[in-house]
Design an enzyme around this catalytic site. Structure first.
Site, mmCIF file in Angstrom:
data_model
loop_
_atom_site.group_PDB
_atom_site.id
_atom_site.type_symbol
_atom_site.label_atom_id
_atom_site.label_comp_id
_atom_site.label_asym_id
_atom_site.label_seq_id
_atom_site.Cartn_x
_atom_site.Cartn_y
_atom_site.Cartn_z
ATOM 1 N N GLU A 1 0.832 -1.221 0.000
ATOM 2 C CA GLU A 1 0.000 0.000 0.000
ATOM 3 C C GLU A 1 0.860 1.263 0.000
ATOM 4 O OE1 GLU A 1 -2.906 -0.205 -0.729
ATOM 5 O OE2 GLU A 1 -3.433 -2.237 -0.171
HETATM 6 C C1 LIG Z 1 2.766 -9.668 0.139
HETATM 7 C C2 LIG Z 1 2.534 -8.556 -0.821
HETATM 8 C C3 LIG Z 1 1.240 -8.246 -1.200
HETATM 9 C C4 LIG Z 1 1.016 -7.226 -2.133
HETATM 10 N N1 LIG Z 1 -0.266 -6.986 -2.562
HETATM 11 C C5 LIG Z 1 -0.454 -6.163 -3.627
HETATM 12 C C6 LIG Z 1 -1.733 -6.062 -4.247
HETATM 13 O O1 LIG Z 1 -2.710 -6.663 -3.798
HETATM 14 N N2 LIG Z 1 -1.838 -5.287 -5.344
HETATM 15 C C7 LIG Z 1 -0.787 -4.614 -5.873
HETATM 16 O O2 LIG Z 1 -0.964 -3.944 -6.885
HETATM 17 N N3 LIG Z 1 0.434 -4.661 -5.288
HETATM 18 C C8 LIG Z 1 0.621 -5.436 -4.197
HETATM 19 N N4 LIG Z 1 1.872 -5.536 -3.620
HETATM 20 C C9 LIG Z 1 2.957 -4.753 -4.165
HETATM 21 C C10 LIG Z 1 3.431 -3.655 -3.243
HETATM 22 O O3 LIG Z 1 2.475 -2.653 -3.150
HETATM 23 C C11 LIG Z 1 4.779 -3.186 -3.769
HETATM 24 O O4 LIG Z 1 5.712 -4.188 -3.441
HETATM 25 C C12 LIG Z 1 5.189 -1.856 -3.235
HETATM 26 O O5 LIG Z 1 4.374 -0.868 -3.794
HETATM 27 C C13 LIG Z 1 6.640 -1.502 -3.526
HETATM 28 O O6 LIG Z 1 6.982 -1.731 -4.873
HETATM 29 P P1 LIG Z 1 8.304 -2.572 -5.200
HETATM 30 O O7 LIG Z 1 8.204 -3.858 -4.458
HETATM 31 O O8 LIG Z 1 8.454 -2.643 -6.668
HETATM 32 O O9 LIG Z 1 9.472 -1.758 -4.554
HETATM 33 P P2 LIG Z 1 10.247 -0.511 -5.197
HETATM 34 O O10 LIG Z 1 9.277 0.458 -5.737
HETATM 35 O O11 LIG Z 1 11.311 -1.028 -6.071
HETATM 36 O O12 LIG Z 1 10.887 0.131 -3.881
HETATM 37 C C14 LIG Z 1 12.088 -0.370 -3.271
HETATM 38 C C15 LIG Z 1 12.539 0.603 -2.181
HETATM 39 O O13 LIG Z 1 12.805 1.868 -2.751
HETATM 40 C C16 LIG Z 1 12.036 2.893 -2.159
HETATM 41 N N5 LIG Z 1 11.635 3.858 -3.199
HETATM 42 C C17 LIG Z 1 11.033 3.610 -4.368
HETATM 43 N N6 LIG Z 1 10.820 4.764 -5.036
HETATM 44 C C18 LIG Z 1 11.298 5.754 -4.264
HETATM 45 C C19 LIG Z 1 11.362 7.183 -4.383
HETATM 46 N N7 LIG Z 1 10.847 7.813 -5.427
HETATM 47 N N8 LIG Z 1 11.931 7.876 -3.383
HETATM 48 C C20 LIG Z 1 12.414 7.269 -2.296
HETATM 49 N N9 LIG Z 1 12.385 5.934 -2.119
HETATM 50 C C21 LIG Z 1 11.829 5.185 -3.089
HETATM 51 C C22 LIG Z 1 10.856 2.206 -1.522
HETATM 52 O O14 LIG Z 1 10.379 2.929 -0.411
HETATM 53 C C23 LIG Z 1 11.472 0.865 -1.118
HETATM 54 O O15 LIG Z 1 12.098 0.999 0.122
HETATM 55 C C24 LIG Z 1 2.109 -6.500 -2.656
HETATM 56 C C25 LIG Z 1 3.409 -6.803 -2.245
HETATM 57 C C26 LIG Z 1 3.627 -7.818 -1.359
HETATM 58 C C27 LIG Z 1 5.040 -8.145 -0.968
#
Ligand SMILES: Cc1cc2nc3c(=O)[nH]c(=O)nc-3n(C[C@H](O)[C@H](O)[C@H](O)COP(=O)(O)OP(=O)(O)OC[C@H]3O[C@@H](n4cnc5c(N)ncnc54)[C@H](O)[C@@H]3O)c2cc1C
Length: 627
Positions: free
Chosen positions: A442
Site C-alpha cells: 500500500e
Molecule cells: C505480500 C505482498 C502483497 C502485495 N499486494 C499487492 C496487491 O494486492 N496489489 C498490488 O498492486 N500490489 C501489491 N503488492 C505490491 C506492493 O504494493 C509493492 O511491493 C510496493 O508498492 C513496492 O513496490 P516494489 O516492491 O516494486 O518496490 P520498489 O518500488 O522497487 O521500492 C524499493 C525501495 O525503494 C524505495 N523507493 C522507491 N521509489 C522511491 C522514491 N521515489 N523515493 C524514495 N524511495 C523510493 C521504496 O520505499 C522501497 O524501500 C504487494 C506486495 C507484497 C510483498
C-alpha cells in the site's frame, strides 16, 4: 491451537471515554444506532475472531497458499470462515444501507477489524480486498456495473483484488505497461502481467473481480495516461450468473516471509488474447480512482499492524506472568526462589514500552476512523472539509508509523520469550513475520514519508497541520490546569513545539527548492510526527484515566498508597485505569523526550547521505569461490 488475546476494555475506553462515538449517533447518518448495537456488533466480531479465525491462524502459516498447475488453493480450514465473513455481513459492515451495508461508523468497525487482524491477519486480507474492489465500483461504476458486480462482491459471494503492481511498476506506477484496446463502446481487450496481487486467485470463491490499472491504446505515457478497468476472472452473464473464462491466469504465487495464508499472485491477463475488461469511471482517471481505494487501504494497514502488535504484546505479557526465571536482584544471590519474569525491572520496562505503543497506536488509528465518520456524517461543509483534511494528514502517519512501531513491538515480544520466542512453538515469531508486510505494501513507508512532507504538510497552505497542532494545544492547556498532571502536559508541549519547529525547517528547505535536503529527512520527520501524536493521545487518555481512578479511590475511601494499591488489586476497573495512567506516564516521560534528539538531528545541516559518492558506500563484491 492459538487462543485470541485482545484488549477489549481499552477498545471500549477509546470508543466511549476518549472519542465518545455515541456523539455520532446524534448525526442523521448514524442516528439509528445505539450503544447496545455497537456493543453487540463488537461482541459478535470478538466471537467470530475467537472461535473461527484465531484457531486457524497457524494453518495459514504452516499450510499456506499453494499453486499447482495454474490453480491456487488455500488451507481447507479457511473456506468456512471466508463464507461466514460474507454471510455475517462483515465485508460491507461500514458501508451505506443503500448498498446493503450495515452503515456502521468506521470507528466501530475498526474495533472489529482490529480483532480480526489480531486473530488471523492473513485470512482477513481476502474480505478486505473484496471490499476495496466493491468500493471502487460503488463510487465510480455505472448502474449497470453496480448491478452486475457490487452485490456479489459486498456479500463476498465473489472475491476482489487490486491490480496495480507490475515488474517495472512498483512504487512508481507511471510505468504501468498493461494494455487496453477498445473493442466496442464499453469493452476493452486487456493484456499484461500483474505481480504481488493479494487474493488474485484462490479456491474459496467462484469468481474474482479485479480492478486493473492499464493504459489505453494511444493514451500518453506517465501517470496521466492510466485508466482503470473491471476485469472479472469469469465473465458475467446478463442474468448475473457466472459465464465463460475471461483469460485471467495465475502464473504462480510468491513464497513469502509471512502472511503465508494469503495468496500473493502473479496474474497474466489475456495470454490468449481473450481477456475483456470494462472501463471504470472516465478514461485516464485510473490513478485518481485507485488512490481512493489506496487511502482507505492505508488506514486498514495501520489497523492491521495495530491488531498484530496488540496480540504480540498480550502473548508476551501472559508469558512473563507465567515463566519463572531469575531471582530477586535486591537479594544479591542470597535467594534461590525463582521469580516470574514480570518481576524483573528490565522485563517490566519492555512490557510497559509495548503497552504504551499499542495503546497509543490504537488511539491514533481509531482517531483517524473517527475523523472519517465525522467527515461522512457532518452536514456542515466546512466542518466536513476540516475532518477530511485531518484524515488526509493522518493517513500516511497511521500507515507508516503504526507498521514500523508494530514491528518493533513484535520484536520486543519475541525478546520477552527468550529463545522460545525464536521458535515455532509460540506464536510471536509468526506475528513478527506477518507484521513485516505492513511497512511494505500500500505504498512503502518511505513513500508515505514523502507524501507527508511533500504533500500533506503543505496541503491547504499548511492549514491541516496547524489544525492538528491547535487540537494538541487544546488538550495540553486543559490538562496543564491539573497540578498533578502538569509535568506531562509540559513534556507534551515541549514535544509539540519541537515538531512544529521541525516542520517549519523542512518547509523552509522545500521553499528554497532544496527538495532532496528535505526528503532525506522525510522518514525521521514522520517518526517525529508519530511520536508527538502518540504523546498527545496519551496525555488525553491520562487526563481521563487519572480522573476516573481518583473517583474510584475516593469512593473506596482509599487515601494512603497501600490502600490505593489494595483497591487496584481488588477492582478490575481500578486496575485498568491505573494501567492507563502508567502507560501514559511511561510514554510521555520515557519515550517522548527522545523525539527532541530526532528533531535536532533533522535540523543539523550535515547532509552526508546526499553527499556521499555512490562508489564510496562500500564495495559490493562477491567472495571468490572457495573463500
Ligand atoms: C505480500 C505482498 C502483497 C502485495 N499486494 C499487492 C496487491 O494486492 N496489489 C498490488 O498492486 N500490489 C501489491 N503488492 C505490491 C506492493 O504494493 C509493492 O511491493 C510496493 O508498492 C513496492 O513496490 P516494489 O516492491 O516494486 O518496490 P520498489 O518500488 O522497487 O521500492 C524499493 C525501495 O525503494 C524505495 N523507493 C522507491 N521509489 C522511491 C522514491 N521515489 N523515493 C524514495 N524511495 C523510493 C521504496 O520505499 C522501497 O524501500 C504487494 C506486495 C507484497 C510483498
Amino acid at each position: 491451537m492459538a487462543s485470541l488475546l485482545v484488549e477489549k476494555r481499552d477498545i471500549d475506553f477509546i470508543l466511549y471515554e476518549q472519542f465518545d462515538v455515541l456523539e455520532l449517533t446524534k448525526k442523521d447518518k448514524f442516528s439509528y444506532f445505539s450503544k447496545d448495537e455497537f456493543d453487540m456488533t463488537i461482541e459478535q466480531a470478538l466471537k467470530f475472531a475467537e472461535n473461527e479465525l484465531a484457531p486457524i491462524n497457524q494453518d495459514g502459516d504452516r499450510i499456506g497458499a499453494k499453486w499447482d498447475n495454474g490453480k491456487v488453493t488455500i488451507p481447507p480450514s479457511f473456506h468456512g470462515p471466508l463464507k461466514t465473513y460474507g454471510e455475517a455481513g462483515w465485508v460491507s459492515a461500514a458501508d451505506d444501507t443503500e448498498v446493503e451495508g450495515q452503515g456502521l461508523p468506521m470507528s466501530v468497525f475498526t474495533a472489529c477489524n482490529e480483532m480480526f487482524h489480531a486473530a488471523n491477519t492473513a485470512i482477513n486480507l481476502y474480505p478486505g480486498l473484496a471490499h476495496g474492489a466493491g468500493k471502487l465500483i460503488e463510487l465510480y461504476g455505472t448502474d449497470e456495473q453496480k448491478k452486475k458486480y457490487l452485490g456479489k462482491v459486498y456479500s463476498f459471494e465473489w472475491g476482489g483484488s487490486m491490480c496495480l503492481t507490475e515488474p517495472g511498476a512498483g512504487s512508481d506506477l507511471a510505468h504501468v505497461a498493461t494494455k487496453a484496446v477498445q473493442i466496442d463502446d464499453k469493452h476493452y481487450k486487456i493484456s499484461g502481467q500483474k505481480i504481488f496481487i493479494t487474493g488474485g486467485d484462490y479456491d474459496a470463491k467462484p469468481n474474482i473481480v479485479h480492478p486493473v490499472l492499464a493504459r489505453r491504446e494511444g493514451d500518453p505515457e506517465g501517470i496521466r495516461g492510466i485508466s482503470i478497468f473491471i476485469v472479472p476472472k469469469y465473465r458475467v452473464k446478463d442474468d448475473g450468473s457466472i459465464g465463460e473464462y475471461n483469460d485471467v491466469a495465475c502464473a504462480g504465487i510468491e513464497h513469502k516471509m509471512g502472511i503465508k495464508g494469503s495468496a500473493t499472485c502473479q496474474l497474466s491477463f489475456g495470454d490468449n488474447g481473450d481477456c475483456v475488461g470494462e472501463l471504470l469511471g472516465q478514461p485516464s482517471q485510473g490513478i485518481e480512482i485507485m488512490f481512493h481505494m489506496m487511502n482507505e487501504e492505508r488506514l486498514n494497514v495501520g489497523v492491521q499492524a495495530l491488531g498484530i502488535a496488540s496480540t504480540a504484546y498480550l502473548n508476551s505479557l501472559k508469558y512473563a506472568q507465567e515463566r519463572q526465571q531469575g531471582t530477586d536482584i535486591r537479594l544479591k544471590g542470597k535467594s534461590t526462589k525463582l521469580l516470574n519474569l514480570i518481576k524483573h525491572p528490565d522485563i517490566r520496562r519492555s512490557l510497559l514500552w509495548m503497552k504504551s505503543y499499542v495503546e497509543g497506536l490504537r488511539a491514533l488509528n481509531y482517531y483517524a476512523a473517527f475523523c472519517m465518520d465525522l467527515r461522512n456524517a457532518e452536514t456542515d461543509e466546512a466542518a466536513a472539509k476540516t475532518a477530511n483534511g485531518f484524515l488526509e494528514f493522518l493517513t500516511p502517519v497511521c500507515k507508516a508509523y503504526s507498521s514500523d512501531m508494530a514491528y518493533d513491538v513484535c520484536e520486543q515480544a519475541i525478546q520477552i520469550f527468550g529463545g522460545y520466542g525464536f521458535c515455532g512453538d509460540y506464536p510471536v515469531e509468526q506475528f513478527a513475520r506477518d507484521c513485516k508486510i505492513t511497512s511494505l505494501y500500500e505504498g512503502t513507508n518511505g513513500i508515505q514519508a514523502i507524501d507527508l512532507v511533500g504533500r500533506k504538510l503543505p496541503m491547504a497552505k499548511g492549514e491541516f497541520f496547524k489544525y492538528i497542532v491547535g487540537q494538541m494545544e487544546k488538550t495540553i492547556n486543559e490538562v496543564g490546569g491539573d497540578m498533578a498532571l502538569q509535568k506531562y502536559a509540559d513534556l507534551t508541549r515541549k514535544a509539540k513545539d519541537s515538531m512544529v519547529d521541525c516542520a517549519q525547517h523542512l518547509m523552509g528547505l522545500m521553499q528554497q527548492m532544496q527538495i532532496p535536503e528535505a526528503f532525506v529527512s522525510a522518514t525521521p520527520f514522520l517518526e517525529v510526527v508519530g511520536d508527538t501524536i502518540l504523546g498527545w493521545m496519551h496525555l488525553w487518555q491520562l487526563s481521563i484515566a487519572h480522573k476516573k481512578l481518583s473517583e474510584i479511590f475516593e469512593k473506596a475511601n482509599a487515601m494512603t498508597e497501600d490502600e490505593k494499591k489494595a483497591v487496584i488489586n481488588d477492582n478490575r476497573e481500578a486496575a485498568f485505569y491505573s494501567g492507563k495512567v502508567h502507560s501514559a506516564r511511561f510514554f510521555i516521560s520515557k519515550i517522548l523526550p527522545l523525539q527532541e534528539g530526532k528533531v535536532k538531528s533533522i535540523k543539523d545541516d550535515d547532509f552526508a547521505a546526499l553527499q556521499i559518492e555512490e562508489v564510496a558506500f562500500s564495495e559490493v563484491a562477491v567472495a571468490p569461490a572457495g573463500v
